[in-house]
Design a protein around this motif. Structure first.
Motif, PDB file in Angstrom:
ATOM      1  N   ASN A  66      13.605  27.452  -8.458  1.00 20.13           N
ATOM      2  CA  ASN A  66      12.841  28.064  -9.266  1.00 20.13           C
ATOM      3  C   ASN A  66      12.948  27.609 -11.104  1.00 20.13           C
ATOM      4  O   ASN A  66      12.575  28.325 -11.953  1.00 20.13           O
ATOM      5  CB  ASN A  66      13.040  29.535  -9.359  1.00 20.13           C
ATOM      6  CG  ASN A  66      14.289  30.270  -9.824  1.00 20.13           C
ATOM      7  OD1 ASN A  66      14.748  29.545 -10.603  1.00 20.13           O
ATOM      8  ND2 ASN A  66      14.757  31.505  -9.546  1.00 20.13           N
ATOM      9  N   ASN A  67      13.403  26.705 -11.165  1.00 19.18           N
ATOM     10  CA  ASN A  67      13.611  26.039 -12.577  1.00 19.18           C
ATOM     11  C   ASN A  67      12.704  24.885 -12.622  1.00 19.18           C
ATOM     12  O   ASN A  67      12.999  24.211 -13.559  1.00 19.18           O
ATOM     13  CB  ASN A  67      15.221  26.046 -13.037  1.00 19.18           C
ATOM     14  CG  ASN A  67      15.675  27.162 -13.425  1.00 19.18           C
ATOM     15  OD1 ASN A  67      14.882  27.996 -13.939  1.00 19.18           O
ATOM     16  ND2 ASN A  67      16.974  27.388 -13.504  1.00 19.18           N
TER      17      ASN A  67
ATOM     18  N   ASP B 210      14.062  25.880 -18.321  1.00 21.54           N
ATOM     19  CA  ASP B 210      15.549  26.556 -18.437  1.00 21.54           C
ATOM     20  C   ASP B 210      16.486  25.459 -18.853  1.00 21.54           C
ATOM     21  O   ASP B 210      17.291  25.253 -18.004  1.00 21.54           O
ATOM     22  CB  ASP B 210      15.805  27.409 -16.963  1.00 21.54           C
ATOM     23  CG  ASP B 210      16.593  28.159 -17.088  1.00 21.54           C
ATOM     24  OD1 ASP B 210      17.164  28.565 -18.013  1.00 21.54           O
ATOM     25  OD2 ASP B 210      17.044  29.268 -16.091  1.00 21.54           O
TER      26      ASP B 210
HETATM   27 MG    MG Z   1      15.077  29.980 -14.614  1.00 24.89          MG
END
Ligand code: MG
Ligand code: ADP
Ligand code: GN1
Length: 362
Positions: A219-220, A235
């Protein structure tokens, strides 16, 4: 002022045109506080990302922001002229007085990014295509940083992926047992000791230090809404010198299992070989030009190592009384630890096939 009011006040400090409309919590990270801020320009809403940096964890926010500025400009320069380049790299918005971040009256540090539209992050992988795309995007990110100029980036968290030091921190937490929880985690503690020998393997392998992301959770990476293309790596707080294998390993940890990181039904936690293979193909598509044979040799192992390391960190935080990761229930860190250790078991069962696949890639 409460958190919400602080976020609203901080949003006004950045060079954003238009009238502030609202800000609301966004994303599912464990460390920083992320908000989506909406501004109206000619009555048209435009979104921005606003983040409060966790300075309990990132002790030197100025050094952190310097890293992010240097990394985003370097990647931006490499992408210049390519189609859609503005959606392929994070872009910081300066404060009204020209700084990279804003410090509010309570000492909080805030930063803002342009919002990358028509893209999204997902917590779990739904297809081999997504896995290939995410791994290629993280690989391309490493590739674009392969010629990063001196000076060396700051270590935003020293020894972040030093697994033996993570093990020592676990032993320390066990010895002091500050939250009195050690008896509730007996099987996990035994599992940790039984796997202690994996902690040193990469550090003893004489691998090259490169500029790496160090938090390559699935999810980055932002995936394009239309095509699922791995569009932009986000991120960036932990981008610093490190080993590429920790990045590849964290993709294995977060992409191969169909279950969430805190899933309580451990029967759902399993390493899906086709997803692993797609990760390897995607990653090698972007990195084959610079990876050394030694780095390639450890691709399968790296998934086991980082999954063990993160499991150990969740266990340590559980023993310490949840002082590091955000938690939403009393046993949250223990649940997360259990899923990680279950995934380690599943990787161990399939490690020979994983290694054989990597070797078959030449
Ligand atoms: Mg993140
Ligand atoms: P955290 O440390 O909380 O995980 P991230 O930097 O990963 O913080 O951001 C949290 C979420 O915000 C991401 O999962 C993503 O959905 C969204 N996000 C972050 N940056 C952007 C951006 N520039 N454009 C669009 N969405 C973003
Ligand atoms: C944290 O911030 P976030 O949620 O992307 C952590 C990572 C862990 C991850 C586990 C700075 O990442 O190291 O792998 O949680 N980040 C930091 O989900 O400690």
């Amino acid at each position: 002022m409460n958190q919400q009011q602080l976020a609203e006040a901080a949003a006004l400090e950045f060079q954003i045109e238009g009238k502030f409309s609202r800000a609301f919590p966004y994303g599912s990270g464990h460390i920083n506080d992320t908000y989506c801020a909406v501004f109206l320009r000619a009555e048209v809403p435009r979104r921005f990302i606003l983040q409060r940096i966790n300075t309990g964890i990132f002790r030197n926010p100025a050094a952190l922001m310097e890293n992010i500025q240097r990394v985003t400009s370097h990647v931006g320069a490499q992408l210049a002229g390519q189609p859609d380049s503005a959606r392929r790299v994070l872009s910081l918005i300066p404060t009204r007085d020209g700084r990279a971040s804003h410090q509010d009256e309570e000492g909080n540090h805030w930063r803002a990014y342009r919002f990358i539209e028509d893209a999204r992050t997902c917590d779990t992988v739904e297809s081999t295509h997504q896995a290939f795309q995410a791994a290629r995007a993280f690989g391309q990110f490493q590739n674009m940083l392969a010629d990063f100029p001196l000076p060396r980036l700051h270590d935003t968290i020293p020894d972040f992926h030093h697994t033996p030091k993570r093990f020592a921190a676990f032993e320390q937490a066990l010895a002091t047992n500050p939250a009195g929880r050690a008896t509730d985690a007996k099987p996990e503690i035994e599992f940790a000791f039984a796997h202690q020998s994996v902690a040193r393997v990469l550090l003893n392998a004489n691998l090259p230090e490169r500029v790496t992301h160090n938090d390559t959770k699935f999810n980055n990476v932002l995936l394009d809404d239309q095509t699922d293309e791995g569009l932009c790596v986000i991120d960036l707080d932990t981008v610093m010198p490190g080993l590429v294998l920790y990045d590849f390993g964290d993709m294995v940890r977060t992409a191969t299992s169909p279950a969430a990181e805190d899933e309580r039904d451990l029967r759902q936690v399993t390493m899906r070989l086709p997803i692993f293979e797609a990760l390897v193909r995607g990653y090698l598509a972007a990195t084959a030009s610079f990876l050394t044979p030694a780095e390639k040799q450890f691709l399968a192992f790296s998934g086991k190592l980082i999954t063990f390391e993160i499991g150990l960190r969740f266990l340590t935080d559980y023993l310490c009384g949840d002082t590091y990761f955000k938690t939403h229930r009393p046993e949250h860190n223990l649940d997360r630890c259990r899923t990680q250790f279950q995934l380690v078991r599943s990787i161990e069962e399939q490690e020979d096939r994983m290694t054989a696949f990597v070797q078959s890639c030449g």
